[in-house]
Design a protein around this motif. Sequence first.
Motif, PDB file in Angstrom:
ATOM      1  N   ASP A   1       5.285  11.547  -1.963  1.00  0.00           N
ATOM      2  CA  ASP A   1       4.637  10.986  -1.298  1.00  0.00           C
ATOM      3  C   ASP A   1       3.001  11.708  -1.529  1.00  0.00           C
ATOM      4  OD1 ASP A   1       5.830   9.797   1.114  1.00  0.00           O
ATOM      5  OD2 ASP A   1       7.876  11.787   1.757  1.00  0.00           O
ATOM      6  N   VAL A   2       3.648  12.887  -1.857  1.00  0.00           N
ATOM      7  CA  VAL A   2       2.161  13.595  -2.256  1.00  0.00           C
ATOM      8  C   VAL A   2       1.418  12.391  -2.708  1.00  0.00           C
ATOM      9  CG1 VAL A   2       0.502  15.215  -2.869  1.00  0.00           C
ATOM     10  CG2 VAL A   2       2.771  15.790  -1.365  1.00  0.00           C
TER      11      VAL A   2
ATOM     12  N   LEU B   1       0.742  -1.048   0.263  1.00  0.00           N
ATOM     13  CA  LEU B   1      -0.089  -0.251   0.072  1.00  0.00           C
ATOM     14  C   LEU B   1       0.495   1.331   0.250  1.00  0.00           C
ATOM     15  CD1 LEU B   1      -2.999  -0.651   2.340  1.00  0.00           C
ATOM     16  CD2 LEU B   1      -2.872   0.128  -0.059  1.00  0.00           C
ATOM     17  N   PRO B   2       0.527   2.724  -0.686  1.00  0.00           N
ATOM     18  CA  PRO B   2       1.530   3.934  -0.322  1.00  0.00           C
ATOM     19  C   PRO B   2       1.196   4.356   0.472  1.00  0.00           C
ATOM     20  CG  PRO B   2      -0.537   3.461  -2.585  1.00  0.00           C
ATOM     21  CD  PRO B   2      -0.534   2.310  -1.734  1.00  0.00           C
ATOM     22  N   ILE B   3       1.821   4.326   0.911  1.00  0.00           N
ATOM     23  CA  ILE B   3       1.167   5.893   2.398  1.00  0.00           C
ATOM     24  C   ILE B   3       2.756   6.403   2.147  1.00  0.00           C
ATOM     25  CG2 ILE B   3       1.702   5.708   4.670  1.00  0.00           C
ATOM     26  CD1 ILE B   3       0.154   2.821   4.878  1.00  0.00           C
ATOM     27  N   PRO B   4       2.218   7.469   2.969  1.00  0.00           N
ATOM     28  CA  PRO B   4       3.411   8.652   2.458  1.00  0.00           C
ATOM     29  C   PRO B   4       4.465   8.297   4.340  1.00  0.00           C
ATOM     30  CG  PRO B   4       1.846   9.519   2.518  1.00  0.00           C
ATOM     31  CD  PRO B   4       1.163   7.812   2.638  1.00  0.00           C
ATOM     32  N   ALA B   5       5.548   8.655   3.399  1.00  0.00           N
ATOM     33  CA  ALA B   5       7.003   8.424   5.015  1.00  0.00           C
ATOM     34  C   ALA B   5       6.418   9.986   5.981  1.00  0.00           C
ATOM     35  CB  ALA B   5       8.677   8.233   4.343  1.00  0.00           C
ATOM     36  N   ARG B   6       6.310  10.652   5.494  1.00  0.00           N
ATOM     37  CA  ARG B   6       6.302  12.094   6.963  1.00  0.00           C
ATOM     38  C   ARG B   6       5.122  12.663   6.574  1.00  0.00           C
ATOM     39  NH1 ARG B   6       7.729  16.512   3.530  1.00  0.00           N
ATOM     40  NH2 ARG B   6       7.639  15.719   0.894  1.00  0.00           N
TER      41      ARG B   6
ATOM     42  N   TYR C   1      -0.129  18.531  -3.550  1.00  0.00           N
ATOM     43  CA  TYR C   1      -1.467  18.849  -2.238  1.00  0.00           C
ATOM     44  C   TYR C   1      -1.704  20.229  -2.579  1.00  0.00           C
ATOM     45  CZ  TYR C   1      -2.363  17.149   2.444  1.00  0.00           C
ATOM     46  OH  TYR C   1      -3.299  16.959   3.537  1.00  0.00           O
ATOM     47  N   ASP C   2      -3.019  19.884  -3.362  1.00  0.00           N
ATOM     48  CA  ASP C   2      -4.199  21.070  -3.764  1.00  0.00           C
ATOM     49  C   ASP C   2      -4.887  20.451  -2.813  1.00  0.00           C
ATOM     50  OD1 ASP C   2      -5.788  18.869  -4.475  1.00  0.00           O
ATOM     51  OD2 ASP C   2      -5.273  20.042  -7.138  1.00  0.00           O
ATOM     52  N   GLU C   3      -6.327  21.979  -3.194  1.00  0.00           N
ATOM     53  CA  GLU C   3      -7.563  21.414  -2.351  1.00  0.00           C
ATOM     54  C   GLU C   3      -8.071  20.198  -2.735  1.00  0.00           C
ATOM     55  OE1 GLU C   3      -8.323  23.388  -5.787  1.00  0.00           O
ATOM     56  OE2 GLU C   3      -6.754  23.783  -4.771  1.00  0.00           O
TER      57      GLU C   3
ATOM     58  N   TYR D   1      -2.117  10.448  -2.577  1.00  0.00           N
ATOM     59  CA  TYR D   1      -3.236  10.295  -3.590  1.00  0.00           C
ATOM     60  C   TYR D   1      -3.296   8.666  -3.420  1.00  0.00           C
ATOM     61  CZ  TYR D   1      -4.731   9.557  -8.113  1.00  0.00           C
ATOM     62  OH  TYR D   1      -6.021   9.923  -9.231  1.00  0.00           O
ATOM     63  N   SER D   2      -2.803   8.072  -4.090  1.00  0.00           N
ATOM     64  CA  SER D   2      -2.989   6.513  -4.536  1.00  0.00           C
ATOM     65  C   SER D   2      -3.585   5.866  -3.160  1.00  0.00           C
ATOM     66  CB  SER D   2      -1.665   5.967  -4.520  1.00  0.00           C
ATOM     67  OG  SER D   2      -1.125   6.878  -5.772  1.00  0.00           O
ATOM     68  N   TYR D   3      -3.706   6.179  -1.872  1.00  0.00           N
ATOM     69  CA  TYR D   3      -3.715   5.559  -1.252  1.00  0.00           C
ATOM     70  C   TYR D   3      -4.453   5.772  -1.384  1.00  0.00           C
ATOM     71  CZ  TYR D   3      -5.041   3.746   3.928  1.00  0.00           C
ATOM     72  OH  TYR D   3      -5.021   3.647   4.898  1.00  0.00           O
ATOM     73  N   LEU D   4      -5.694   7.169  -0.962  1.00  0.00           N
ATOM     74  CA  LEU D   4      -6.777   7.550  -0.610  1.00  0.00           C
ATOM     75  C   LEU D   4      -7.486   6.880  -2.246  1.00  0.00           C
ATOM     76  CD1 LEU D   4      -5.893  11.031   0.740  1.00  0.00           C
ATOM     77  CD2 LEU D   4      -6.692   9.183   1.618  1.00  0.00           C
ATOM     78  N   ARG D   5      -7.255   7.301  -3.221  1.00  0.00           N
ATOM     79  CA  ARG D   5      -8.085   6.721  -4.667  1.00  0.00           C
ATOM     80  C   ARG D   5      -8.345   5.146  -4.403  1.00  0.00           C
ATOM     81  NH1 ARG D   5      -6.706   4.357  -8.906  1.00  0.00           N
ATOM     82  NH2 ARG D   5      -8.695   4.938 -11.363  1.00  0.00           N
ATOM     83  N   ARG D   6      -7.536   4.321  -3.389  1.00  0.00           N
ATOM     84  CA  ARG D   6      -7.703   3.008  -3.172  1.00  0.00           C
ATOM     85  C   ARG D   6      -8.696   2.461  -2.176  1.00  0.00           C
ATOM     86  NH1 ARG D   6      -8.768  -1.206  -2.387  1.00  0.00           N
ATOM     87  NH2 ARG D   6      -8.046  -3.061  -1.436  1.00  0.00           N
ATOM     88  N   PHE D   7      -9.109   3.637  -1.319  1.00  0.00           N
ATOM     89  CA  PHE D   7     -10.546   3.027  -0.626  1.00  0.00           C
ATOM     90  C   PHE D   7     -11.429   4.268  -1.061  1.00  0.00           C
ATOM     91  CE2 PHE D   7      -6.935   1.549   1.751  1.00  0.00           C
ATOM     92  CZ  PHE D   7      -6.613   0.401   1.745  1.00  0.00           C
ATOM     93  N   GLY D   8     -11.521   4.989  -1.767  1.00  0.00           N
ATOM     94  CA  GLY D   8     -12.749   5.277  -1.955  1.00  0.00           C
ATOM     95  C   GLY D   8     -13.081   7.193  -2.149  1.00  0.00           C
TER      96      GLY D   8
END
Length: 611
Positions: free
Chosen positions: A31-32, A16-21, A71-73, A36-43
């Motif tokens: 990391d951004v 799973l792609p999770i930021p390191a910081r 990391y935008d709005e 994004y990839s993590y949040l996309r993976r879970f809907g």
Amino acid sequence: MTTADESENMRGNSTLPIPARPLRRGDQGEDVRNLYSYLRRFGYFPNDDLRTGNLLFRAAVPFDPPDPADYDELIESAVRRFQQQQGLEITGVADEPTLALMRQPRCGFPDQPLADASRFVAQGNRWSGKDVSYTFLNLTPDLSAAAQRAAVAGAFDRWAAVTPLHFAENVAGGDIRIGWFSGNHGDGSNFDGPSGVLAHCFYPPPNGGDLAGDCHFDEAETWSVNNPPTGIDLHTVALHELGHGLGLAHSDVPSSVMYAFYGGPRRELTDDDVRGIQSIYGGRFRWHSLGGAIFTPVVANNKDGRLEAFVRGTDGALWHIWQTTPNGNWSGWASLGGIIQGPITVDRNADGRLEVFVKGTDSALWHIWQTTPNGNWSGWASLGGIVSDPVVGRNADGRLEAFVRGGDNALWHIWQTTPNGNWGGWASLGGILTSQVAVSNNQDGRLEVFVRGTDAAMWHIWQTSPNGNWGGWASRGGQIIGPPTVLANADGRLEAFVKGTDNALWHMWQTSPNGNWSGWASLGGWIKDPSAKRNQDGRIEVFVRGSDNALWHIWQTSPNGGWGGWSSLGGELTEGPVAARNQDGRLEVFGKGTDAALWHTWQSTPNGIWT
């Protein structure tokens, strides 16, 4: 700050792609992109893969960011929705608490955050009928087939206990298909290796499409059924995933079973889970009436296993009703005559004939008995004495022995001189009783009697040898209300249950069969009139009237072991409960309803859910 290597170690070998910081709006880089990839993976962003098995999927944020590495709005909005869904402080910053939660193992099903959730989320689809079948496509080599089947069946039982649904395994092919898979297994929700995504399960028809109800577990995990677990607890994950298969989305209540993240064993449904599933299917109708207008019900087993209930009718006579076949339907009411006062007690003779004992209008002990096992009844006969609150037990050799509170408030007893035979005279065992008597058999067959004393403590007295003489009284302390309830554990150790002065259920137990006693411990609750019975597998289950007069129960999680939490079986009782066990091992509980009739409820399967 957690390094990338430390983050990877916390997540096992998950991809799973999770930021390191920690990250915030304005940050850029890989990391951004991982965030994004993590949040996309879970809907939280559009993802067509998630429509497989979830045809109505809609992303929490309907548009992708122009640059997923910026990391935008839009990413900030998705982080806010994630924090809201998981019960975190809503900052819009991918701070350390947010990243720490992302590192935890979780369900692979996408979140469905609602603006005003603060509770369960019901997706909307449901199984159309009450009978839902399931089948195993394969099994994990981590556990025996019996262990994983039992864990999954237990999860189904917990959902069935609070809904009208009934679940059964169908080896030829069921509605819900269960299996273990690795990596890309064709459903749009790839597994990622150990300690990331644990499992996923798809909604019921029609939203689940061809995968409706199916549950997939990640074979890369190490699965466990131990408690504490030696891997990922299958009981917990199966209970969660089947919630999706029945129509629930993720809850934002961290203590609920339907919370997205795994935090160790959670094997019982919470109020949030129950409210959620009942918003889809409604509650389980548990109670059935046997009619009559009754007082002081008791229940016993005939020699052939058929349950038989005895009550005092409005005419003061003894009335009874019985199963016409073992585990089966019930007869109509019939009168055995007499004019009785107070409680009824019943036990089986050595040859299997039931015998009933009551206090008559002359304050003597009267009895009536079957003339043959499972058969007809004699007339009434007096055993004399001045008695209150009779209770009967059975000696190791089968001789019945009756115990009463005498006119002097001492414990008196009378017994058969031979099994199935005549009765001796009355004898006093002394003491000063302030409650009805409880009697049980030690593992070696010795009778032991328990009462409340004048100091409100529990006192007991016991035979010094099976079928033999009696010792002196001993106090077990405590401050109790009403009579004790005593039952033997699967290993023969006696366990006593009482109502404490705080209205909770308290218990104490022998530390070894026939041996010494523990101290008192509370099982909580707010109770009246406890009744206990052993399940078919040996686990004790205790039934009480709660402060709402509903039937509540609590049970051992393993034979001779620890206890779960309280659960309501509903109803509204004015007397009882009285617990009994069918021939096939299913427990059945009886009580007087608000209409004065005898009502009952029962387990659908031995050790299992309640009808």
